[in-house]
Design a protein around this motif. Structure first.
Motif, PDB file in Angstrom:
ATOM      1  N   LEU A  16       0.945  -1.541  -0.415  1.00  0.00           N
ATOM      2  CA  LEU A  16       0.088  -0.035  -0.249  1.00  0.00           C
ATOM      3  C   LEU A  16       0.954   1.072  -0.207  1.00  0.00           C
ATOM      4  O   LEU A  16       0.686   2.326  -0.938  1.00  0.00           O
ATOM      5  CB  LEU A  16      -1.070   0.008   1.345  1.00  0.00           C
ATOM      6  CG  LEU A  16      -2.356  -1.288   1.014  1.00  0.00           C
ATOM      7  CD1 LEU A  16      -3.179  -1.445   2.248  1.00  0.00           C
ATOM      8  CD2 LEU A  16      -3.151  -0.755  -0.254  1.00  0.00           C
ATOM      9  N   TYR A  17       2.174   1.019   0.927  1.00  0.00           N
ATOM     10  CA  TYR A  17       2.756   2.173   0.792  1.00  0.00           C
ATOM     11  C   TYR A  17       3.687   2.654  -0.622  1.00  0.00           C
ATOM     12  O   TYR A  17       3.360   3.980  -1.392  1.00  0.00           O
ATOM     13  CB  TYR A  17       3.681   2.129   1.937  1.00  0.00           C
ATOM     14  CG  TYR A  17       5.067   2.777   1.464  1.00  0.00           C
ATOM     15  CD1 TYR A  17       4.532   4.441   2.519  1.00  0.00           C
ATOM     16  CD2 TYR A  17       6.013   3.193   0.935  1.00  0.00           C
ATOM     17  CE1 TYR A  17       5.754   5.256   2.250  1.00  0.00           C
ATOM     18  CE2 TYR A  17       7.743   3.648   1.059  1.00  0.00           C
ATOM     19  CZ  TYR A  17       6.859   4.978   1.511  1.00  0.00           C
ATOM     20  OH  TYR A  17       7.521   6.446   1.043  1.00  0.00           O
ATOM     21  N   PHE A  18       3.610   1.133  -1.128  1.00  0.00           N
ATOM     22  CA  PHE A  18       4.190   1.797  -2.671  1.00  0.00           C
ATOM     23  C   PHE A  18       2.843   1.944  -3.496  1.00  0.00           C
ATOM     24  O   PHE A  18       4.506   3.207  -4.637  1.00  0.00           O
ATOM     25  CB  PHE A  18       5.197   0.572  -2.919  1.00  0.00           C
ATOM     26  CG  PHE A  18       6.528   0.392  -2.393  1.00  0.00           C
ATOM     27  CD1 PHE A  18       7.889   1.138  -2.529  1.00  0.00           C
ATOM     28  CD2 PHE A  18       7.221   0.032  -0.962  1.00  0.00           C
ATOM     29  CE1 PHE A  18       9.088   1.639  -1.914  1.00  0.00           C
ATOM     30  CE2 PHE A  18       8.453  -0.730  -0.360  1.00  0.00           C
ATOM     31  CZ  PHE A  18       8.958   0.202  -0.916  1.00  0.00           C
ATOM     32  N   ILE A  19       2.831   1.679  -3.470  1.00  0.00           N
ATOM     33  CA  ILE A  19       1.754   2.111  -4.603  1.00  0.00           C
ATOM     34  C   ILE A  19       1.178   3.687  -4.175  1.00  0.00           C
ATOM     35  O   ILE A  19       1.157   4.575  -5.325  1.00  0.00           O
ATOM     36  CB  ILE A  19      -0.037   1.237  -4.822  1.00  0.00           C
ATOM     37  CG1 ILE A  19       0.277  -0.116  -4.826  1.00  0.00           C
ATOM     38  CG2 ILE A  19      -1.183   1.776  -4.683  1.00  0.00           C
ATOM     39  CD1 ILE A  19      -0.693  -1.258  -4.850  1.00  0.00           C
ATOM     40  N   TYR A  20       0.603   4.153  -3.105  1.00  0.00           N
ATOM     41  CA  TYR A  20       0.595   5.325  -2.871  1.00  0.00           C
ATOM     42  C   TYR A  20       2.020   6.347  -3.485  1.00  0.00           C
ATOM     43  O   TYR A  20       1.470   7.343  -3.844  1.00  0.00           O
ATOM     44  CB  TYR A  20       0.186   5.611  -1.090  1.00  0.00           C
ATOM     45  CG  TYR A  20       0.650   7.174  -1.041  1.00  0.00           C
ATOM     46  CD1 TYR A  20      -0.844   8.267  -1.247  1.00  0.00           C
ATOM     47  CD2 TYR A  20       1.901   8.041  -0.432  1.00  0.00           C
ATOM     48  CE1 TYR A  20      -0.573   9.134  -0.736  1.00  0.00           C
ATOM     49  CE2 TYR A  20       1.712   8.872  -0.059  1.00  0.00           C
ATOM     50  CZ  TYR A  20       0.857   9.526  -0.369  1.00  0.00           C
ATOM     51  OH  TYR A  20       0.538  11.007   0.330  1.00  0.00           O
ATOM     52  N   SER A  21       3.332   4.996  -2.460  1.00  0.00           N
ATOM     53  CA  SER A  21       4.299   6.396  -3.161  1.00  0.00           C
ATOM     54  C   SER A  21       4.538   6.393  -4.521  1.00  0.00           C
ATOM     55  O   SER A  21       4.964   7.382  -5.301  1.00  0.00           O
ATOM     56  CB  SER A  21       5.567   5.994  -2.569  1.00  0.00           C
ATOM     57  OG  SER A  21       6.958   6.588  -3.430  1.00  0.00           O
ATOM     58  N   GLY A  22       4.109   5.344  -5.425  1.00  0.00           N
ATOM     59  CA  GLY A  22       4.254   4.944  -6.901  1.00  0.00           C
ATOM     60  C   GLY A  22       3.359   6.217  -7.711  1.00  0.00           C
ATOM     61  O   GLY A  22       3.840   6.692  -8.656  1.00  0.00           O
TER      62      GLY A  22
END
Length: 64
Positions: A16-22
């Motif tokens: 979820l963090y990396f999707i948001y960051s992406g």
């Protein structure tokens, strides 16, 4: 082995963090957004892999 039931959810948090960051990197126009989505996909793969492994491990212990 009780902690293994909960550590698999760490991968979901990372995904979820990396999707948001992406998405934020994609809106900024940087080229690293694809890398963030790839890491999120890998984290989700690890979540399902660990979940399946834990289920096999528990089934093996029930048979003994």
């Amino acid at each position: 082995m009780g902690y293994m039931k909960y550590t698999q959810y760490v991968y979901v948090v990372f995904a979820l963090y990396f999707i948001y960051s992406g998405f934020t990197k994609m809106n900024d126009g940087t080229d690293t957004a694809v890398l963030h989505f790839a890491i999120a996909g890998l984290a989700m793969f690890m979540f399902f892999f660990r979940r399946r492994f834990l289920k096999k491990f528990e089934d093996r212990n029930k048979k003994q």
